[in-house]
Write a protein that holds these residues in place. Structure first.
Motif, PDB file in Angstrom:
ATOM      1  N   UNK A 135       7.506  -3.667 -13.245  1.00  0.00           N
ATOM      2  CA  UNK A 135       6.119  -3.607 -12.795  1.00  0.00           C
ATOM      3  C   UNK A 135       5.276  -3.009 -13.913  1.00  0.00           C
ATOM      4  N   UNK A 136       4.178  -3.701 -14.246  1.00  0.00           N
ATOM      5  CA  UNK A 136       3.309  -3.276 -15.349  1.00  0.00           C
ATOM      6  C   UNK A 136       2.014  -2.699 -14.783  1.00  0.00           C
ATOM      7  N   UNK A 137       1.671  -1.447 -15.152  1.00  0.00           N
ATOM      8  CA  UNK A 137       0.453  -0.817 -14.610  1.00  0.00           C
ATOM      9  C   UNK A 137      -0.802  -1.258 -15.360  1.00  0.00           C
ATOM     10  N   UNK A 138      -1.892  -1.404 -14.614  1.00  0.00           N
ATOM     11  CA  UNK A 138      -3.184  -1.800 -15.174  1.00  0.00           C
ATOM     12  C   UNK A 138      -4.281  -0.930 -14.572  1.00  0.00           C
ATOM     13  N   UNK A 139      -5.320  -0.699 -15.377  1.00  0.00           N
ATOM     14  CA  UNK A 139      -6.550  -0.032 -14.927  1.00  0.00           C
ATOM     15  C   UNK A 139      -7.728  -0.933 -15.263  1.00  0.00           C
ATOM     16  N   UNK A 140      -8.870  -0.669 -14.611  1.00  0.00           N
ATOM     17  CA  UNK A 140     -10.086  -1.440 -14.906  1.00  0.00           C
ATOM     18  C   UNK A 140     -11.260  -0.484 -15.090  1.00  0.00           C
ATOM     19  N   UNK A 141     -11.233   0.364 -16.127  1.00  0.00           N
ATOM     20  CA  UNK A 141     -12.321   1.344 -16.281  1.00  0.00           C
ATOM     21  C   UNK A 141     -13.672   0.702 -16.580  1.00  0.00           C
ATOM     22  N   UNK A 142     -13.673  -0.510 -17.143  1.00  0.00           N
ATOM     23  CA  UNK A 142     -14.931  -1.176 -17.492  1.00  0.00           C
ATOM     24  C   UNK A 142     -15.085  -2.507 -16.760  1.00  0.00           C
ATOM     25  N   UNK A 143     -14.399  -2.642 -15.626  1.00  0.00           N
ATOM     26  CA  UNK A 143     -14.534  -3.844 -14.820  1.00  0.00           C
ATOM     27  C   UNK A 143     -13.527  -4.928 -15.120  1.00  0.00           C
ATOM     28  N   UNK A 144     -12.730  -4.789 -16.175  1.00  0.00           N
ATOM     29  CA  UNK A 144     -11.709  -5.770 -16.532  1.00  0.00           C
ATOM     30  C   UNK A 144     -10.360  -5.076 -16.586  1.00  0.00           C
ATOM     31  N   UNK A 145      -9.355  -5.648 -15.946  1.00  0.00           N
ATOM     32  CA  UNK A 145      -8.043  -5.019 -15.910  1.00  0.00           C
ATOM     33  C   UNK A 145      -7.419  -5.016 -17.294  1.00  0.00           C
ATOM     34  N   UNK A 146      -6.951  -3.836 -17.716  1.00  0.00           N
ATOM     35  CA  UNK A 146      -6.305  -3.703 -19.011  1.00  0.00           C
ATOM     36  C   UNK A 146      -4.985  -2.959 -18.857  1.00  0.00           C
ATOM     37  N   UNK A 147      -3.970  -3.330 -19.660  1.00  0.00           N
ATOM     38  CA  UNK A 147      -2.649  -2.706 -19.511  1.00  0.00           C
ATOM     39  C   UNK A 147      -2.631  -1.280 -20.038  1.00  0.00           C
ATOM     40  N   UNK A 148      -1.819  -0.435 -19.399  1.00  0.00           N
ATOM     41  CA  UNK A 148      -1.609   0.945 -19.831  1.00  0.00           C
ATOM     42  C   UNK A 148      -0.105   1.182 -19.935  1.00  0.00           C
ATOM     43  N   UNK A 149       0.326   2.237 -20.617  1.00  0.00           N
ATOM     44  CA  UNK A 149       1.770   2.455 -20.804  1.00  0.00           C
ATOM     45  C   UNK A 149       2.477   2.779 -19.485  1.00  0.00           C
ATOM     46  N   UNK A 150       3.781   2.501 -19.461  1.00  0.00           N
ATOM     47  CA  UNK A 150       4.598   2.929 -18.336  1.00  0.00           C
ATOM     48  C   UNK A 150       5.177   1.861 -17.459  1.00  0.00           C
ATOM     49  N   UNK A 151       5.529   0.642 -17.976  1.00  0.00           N
ATOM     50  CA  UNK A 151       6.161  -0.341 -17.091  1.00  0.00           C
ATOM     51  C   UNK A 151       7.515   0.171 -16.613  1.00  0.00           C
ATOM     52  N   UNK A 152       7.863  -0.210 -15.391  1.00  0.00           N
ATOM     53  CA  UNK A 152       9.119   0.275 -14.813  1.00  0.00           C
ATOM     54  C   UNK A 152       9.607  -0.703 -13.757  1.00  0.00           C
TER      55      UNK A 152
END
Length: 409
Positions: free
Chosen positions: A371-388
């Protein structure tokens, strides 16, 4: 300025839901929601939740809704985007209930009619009408629609972020093409006349094979004193051929150094393009890569991050959605449920993605089973570290990334 009104979505959906149900079943459904607040799972075509049964088992109801076709979505989105105030009406998380009027959506209603809704539940598999559990799922969804209509878009077959992406692109002067199937063309009818076969081409005379040259493989030979000439068409230019040779050498050396323990490439060329760009010989080809993958500068930056955090599988997960069994998504949602800051908010499921909009977190299931984590701080989903492989660990990684951004780290 106040946000768009959204209460009409909830009221109209609840009316359609209860139009064919008897009053006793509706009362029982409301009673279920006063004693439990289950997590709502919204997918394309159905919504579901879990309710405990008196015998210790669990009821798994499904509220099924007729999905709109690709052609209907294309017409509907065209009508919304043509409105001069489209961004206010549908560009945020709260979609204005002005769009509940089919006149605003090319005559195609976003809200389902009573005949578009059906029910199933494990409490009584043979039952053909709504049970309290499936009605409770619908009432829970109606409550969510009071603040945001995004789950309704997913339920009808296309997530709201597709429309938001198109509106953002249109506001920048580069409207995205609408999603529509290729036109259907009928094959031409066979002609009933004699066909004269074309004359077979005469093969060209090939030059004779030269005699083998006498080579001295023991004496030293001088290095090329100047650059090589450009290869003739249709061969690739020299810089490209050089980069391909460098990449083949790098790949071979990696296989030798790691005893074949090198991450395999994923289906499609996207993940290999990301790997190629991460190396010195691939850096000059960023513009060609963006054109090939259809990405802008921001998208290519996110692809680079996806490769840094997850290798070829992370890049493939960023580029293309994939189909995942619903049970995989349901288990993952159950695993992250204790970690969610707003446990009663809706979790949207689309393809291989779990989206917790209230927390600002999205998890994407990759081809490597992680599972790959994503955030959308500026309205677009972007990957962040920590897949598990554990969705709870990936969710925690996304929450850590949120805290780090808030503290400027």
């Amino acid at each position: 300025m106040s946000g768009p009104h959204t209460t009409r979505w909830a009221r109209a959906f609840a009316q359609a839901l209860t139009a064919t149900a008897d009053a006793a079943t509706v009362d029982d459904a409301k009673g279920l929601l006063t004693t439990a607040a289950p997590a709502l799972n919204v997918n394309q075509g159905f919504a579901t939740a879990k309710f405990p049964l008196p015998n210790g088992r669990v009821a798994r109801p499904r509220l099924l809704v007729e999905q709109l076709t690709s052609q209907q979505w294309a017409r509907l989105e065209d009508a919304i985007c043509a409105h001069p105030d489209a961004t206010r009406l549908a560009g945020g998380s709260a979609v204005s209930d002005e769009l509940a009027d089919p006149a605003r959506t090319a005559g195609i209603p976003l809200l389902p009619a009573p005949h578009d809704i059906s029910h199933t539940c494990t409490c009584t598999p043979s039952r053909t009408t709504a049970c309290p559990h499936s009605l409770a799922v619908g009432l829970l969804l109606a409550a969510r629609l009071r603040t945001a209509a995004a789950p309704l878009f997913t339920l009808r077959g296309r997530a709201h972020h597709h429309l938001k992406k198109r509106l953002r692109a249109g506001s920048m002067g580069t409207p995205l093409p609408r999603q529509s199937p290729p036109p259907h063309t009928e094959p031409p009818a066979p002609a009933h006349h004699e066909i004269t076969p074309a004359p077979r081409p005469v093969p060209a005379q090939l030059p004779p094979i030269p005699q083998p040259a006498d080579l001295d493989l023991t004496a030293p030979h001088p290095v090329l004193a100047g650059p090589l000439p450009e290869p003739p068409a249709p061969l690739l230019p020299l810089p490209v051929l050089g980069a391909l040779a460098d990449d083949a050498a790098h790949r071979a050396q990696a296989l030798l150094d790691h005893d074949n323990d090198v991450p395999p490439l994923c289906p499609g060329t996207g993940s290999d393009v990301a790997r190629f760009l991460s190396l010195p010989h691939g850096a000059p080809f960023r513009e060609q890569a963006m054109a090939h993958l259809g990405l802008g500068t921001v998208g290519l930056g996110h692809l680079t991050l996806a490769h840094i955090h997850g290798g070829p599988a992370g890049a493939a997960t960023y580029l293309e959605p994939s189909t995942v069994d619903h049970d995989v998504l349901a288990r993952a949602q159950a695993d992250i449920q204790p970690l969610r800051p707003a446990p009663t908010a809706t979790v949207e499921c689309e393809d291989n993605r779990l989206t917790d909009s209230a927390a600002g977190v999205q998890l994407r299931y990759g081809p490597d089973g992680r599972w790959y984590p994503y955030l959308a701080p500026y309205g677009t989903w972007q990957p962040v570290p920590g897949p598990s492989a554990d969705p709870a660990l990936a969710y925690r990684a996304a929450r850590r990334a949120i805290r780090a951004k808030r503290h400027g780290r």
